[in-house]
Write a protein that holds these residues in place. Structure first.
Motif, short mmCIF file in Angstrom:
data_model
loop_
_atom_site.label_atom_id
_atom_site.label_comp_id
_atom_site.label_asym_id
_atom_site.label_seq_id
_atom_site.Cartn_x
_atom_site.Cartn_y
_atom_site.Cartn_z
N ARG A 94 6.86 0.55 -11.30
CA ARG A 94 5.90 -0.33 -11.34
C ARG A 94 5.91 -1.65 -10.75
NH1 ARG A 94 0.85 -0.72 -14.33
NH2 ARG A 94 0.12 -2.97 -14.68
N SER A 95 4.97 -2.27 -10.08
CA SER A 95 4.86 -3.42 -9.54
C SER A 95 3.82 -4.33 -10.01
CB SER A 95 4.94 -3.62 -8.11
OG SER A 95 5.04 -4.83 -7.38
N ASP A 96 3.97 -5.69 -10.36
CA ASP A 96 2.89 -6.46 -10.59
C ASP A 96 3.00 -7.79 -9.63
OD1 ASP A 96 1.23 -5.46 -13.18
OD2 ASP A 96 3.70 -5.12 -13.61
N GLU A 155 0.82 -1.33 0.06
CA GLU A 155 -0.07 -0.01 0.06
C GLU A 155 0.93 1.39 0.12
OE1 GLU A 155 -4.16 -0.90 2.66
OE2 GLU A 155 -2.23 -1.53 3.74
N LYS A 156 1.79 1.34 0.83
CA LYS A 156 2.72 2.39 0.93
C LYS A 156 3.57 2.84 0.05
CE LYS A 156 2.04 2.28 5.96
NZ LYS A 156 2.87 2.24 7.16
N ASP A 157 4.45 1.79 -0.57
CA ASP A 157 5.26 1.85 -1.48
C ASP A 157 4.96 2.10 -2.87
OD1 ASP A 157 7.71 1.96 0.06
OD2 ASP A 157 7.47 -0.13 0.59
N LEU A 158 3.99 1.11 -3.40
CA LEU A 158 3.75 1.18 -4.88
C LEU A 158 2.03 1.29 -4.90
CD1 LEU A 158 6.21 -1.42 -5.99
CD2 LEU A 158 5.86 1.10 -6.63
N ASN A 159 1.30 1.19 -3.75
CA ASN A 159 -0.06 1.52 -3.99
C ASN A 159 -0.71 0.51 -4.84
OD1 ASN A 159 -2.61 2.80 -3.20
ND2 ASN A 159 -2.41 4.24 -5.11
N LEU A 180 -5.64 -14.04 -9.39
CA LEU A 180 -5.32 -12.76 -8.78
C LEU A 180 -4.40 -12.04 -9.65
CD1 LEU A 180 -5.65 -14.17 -5.18
CD2 LEU A 180 -7.57 -13.46 -6.79
N ARG A 181 -4.83 -10.66 -9.85
CA ARG A 181 -3.95 -9.76 -10.47
C ARG A 181 -3.79 -8.44 -9.75
NH1 ARG A 181 -2.85 -14.07 -11.94
NH2 ARG A 181 -2.98 -15.07 -14.07
N PHE A 182 -2.55 -7.92 -9.18
CA PHE A 182 -2.55 -6.63 -8.66
C PHE A 182 -1.46 -5.86 -9.19
CE2 PHE A 182 -3.72 -10.01 -5.28
CZ PHE A 182 -4.98 -9.40 -4.98
N SER A 183 -1.70 -4.66 -9.38
CA SER A 183 -0.65 -3.89 -9.84
C SER A 183 -0.67 -2.32 -9.42
CB SER A 183 -0.72 -3.80 -11.47
OG SER A 183 -2.01 -3.10 -11.82
N GLY A 184 0.48 -1.53 -9.57
CA GLY A 184 0.47 -0.19 -9.00
C GLY A 184 1.78 0.30 -9.16
N ASP A 185 1.81 1.59 -9.27
CA ASP A 185 3.05 2.36 -9.61
C ASP A 185 3.25 3.76 -8.90
OD1 ASP A 185 1.97 4.70 -11.15
OD2 ASP A 185 1.06 2.83 -12.17
N GLY A 186 4.21 4.25 -8.74
CA GLY A 186 4.50 5.35 -8.01
C GLY A 186 5.94 5.79 -8.01
N VAL A 187 6.18 6.96 -7.50
CA VAL A 187 7.70 7.40 -7.11
C VAL A 187 8.22 6.78 -5.85
CG1 VAL A 187 9.19 9.33 -6.95
CG2 VAL A 187 7.13 9.46 -8.61
N LEU A 188 9.22 6.04 -5.92
CA LEU A 188 9.74 5.30 -4.69
C LEU A 188 10.18 6.56 -3.94
CD1 LEU A 188 11.92 2.52 -6.21
CD2 LEU A 188 9.58 2.44 -5.49
#
Length: 254
Positions: free
Chosen positions: A113-115, A56-60, A87-95
Motif C-alpha cells: 500500500r502507498s500513501d 497508476e501502474k504500480d499501485l493505482n 491532497l491525499r492519494f492512496s492505493g494498493d495492489g500486488v507488486l
C-alpha cells in the motif's frame, strides 16, 4: 513542520478576513471541494538507489477528494491572496516487480500500500496593470508573484512482509505568472491564473480557470479546473507528478 505551515496559512486567512473593508477594498473568502487525479512517479532515493514507482501502474493511486480554502484582499490595483489545499492519494495492489524504496526491497508478488500526502500552501500578490471598471465588462490583468510551499509525505507499506518505509520533503517554490479576471456582469465573472518556476531539478506549473456566479450581493458559487505539474528531486525524495481535476464551492465577498 506541517503544523507550522498550517498555522501560518490559517493566520493569513484570518488576517485577511479581519481587515475592515472600505470602498476601495474587496475581501473574499472561498471554500470548496476539489477532486484531483494523479499521474507520474515518485521514489525514496536514499543513496540514489530508489525505484521510481508509477502512481497508476504500480499501485493505482486513487483520486484526492478534499477541501480547498482561499482568502483574498484587493486594495486598488493590488490583490493579496492566501490558499491551502490538503491532497491525499492512496492505493494498493500486488507488486508486479521488485521495488526499492528508502533502501528497503519490496519484492515482486507482495501486497503493498502507498500513501502520498501533500499539503499545499499558496501566498500570492498580483498587480493589475490593466484594471478597467468603466467598460460594459470589467477587465483585470496583471503579473503575479507567489510562494507555493509543498509539504509532501510519501510512504510504502507491506503488512504481509512486515515492511513500512516513509520519506518526506518540504519545498518552497516561488513562482512568476499572471492573473486575469473578466466580470461579464455584476453577478458573473471568469478568472484565470498561471504560475511557473524551474530551477536545478525542481519545477512547478500551476494553472487554474474559474467561473464565479453571484446572484445575490456578498454571496455566490464558483466552479473551476486546476492543473498542476510538480517535479521535486531533493533530500532523498523524487516526485514527478501531474495533478488535474475540477472543483466547486461557495464564497463570501464584501
Amino acid at each position: 513542520m506541517r503544523f507550522a505551515y498550517s498555522t501560518l496559512a490559517l493566520s493569513l486567512v484570518l488576517l485577511l478576513a479581519a481587515i475592515p473593508a472600505t470602498a476601495d477594498e474587496l475581501i473574499s473568502v472561498k471554500g470548496g471541494y476539489l477532486v484531483l487525479s494523479p499521474s507520474g512517479q515518485f521514489a525514496g532515493n536514499t543513496g540514489g538507489t530508489g525505484t521510481r514507482i508509477d502512481m497508476e501502474k504500480d499501485l493505482n493511486l486513487d483520486d484526492s477528494k478534499n477541501i480547498t480554502l482561499e482568502a483574498a484582499l484587493q486594495l486598488g490595483n493590488f490583490r493579496l491572496s492566501a490558499g491551502y489545499m490538503p491532497l491525499r492519494f492512496s492505493g494498493d495492489g500486488v507488486l508486479q516487480r521488485d521495488i526499492v524504496f528508502n533502501n528497503t526491497l519490496f519484492e515482486e508478488n507482495v501486497q503493498a500500500r502507498s500513501d502520498v500526502d501533500i499539503d499545499f500552501y499558496d501566498v500570492g500578490l498580483t498587480w493589475y496593470l490593466i484594471n478597467f471598471d468603466n467598460l460594459p465588462v470589467r477587465i483585470q490583468l496583471g503579473p503575479e508573484i507567489a510562494v507555493k510551499v509543498v509539504d509532501a509525505d510519501l510512504s510504502l507499506t507491506s503488512p504481509q512482509a512486515g515492511q513500512s518505509e516513509r520519506v518526506s520533503v518540504t519545498a518552497p517554490l516561488p513562482t512568476i505568472g499572471a492573473r486575469a479576471r473578466i466580470a461579464l456582469a455584476d453577478f458573473l465573472g471568469v478568472a484565470a491564473r498561471i504560475g511557473y518556476i524551474e530551477y536545478a531539478d525542481n519545477s512547478f506549473l500551476d494553472a487554474d480557470v474559474q467561473v464565479e456566479f453571484s446572484p445575490v450581493p456578498f454571496f455566490g458559487a464558483f466552479a473551476g479546473y486546476r492543473h498542476f505539474e510538480l517535479q521535486i528531486d531533493e533530500n532523498d525524495v523524487y516526485l514527478d507528478t501531474q495533478l488535474v481535476g475540477p472543483y466547486a464551492g461557495l464564497f463570501l465577498r464584501f
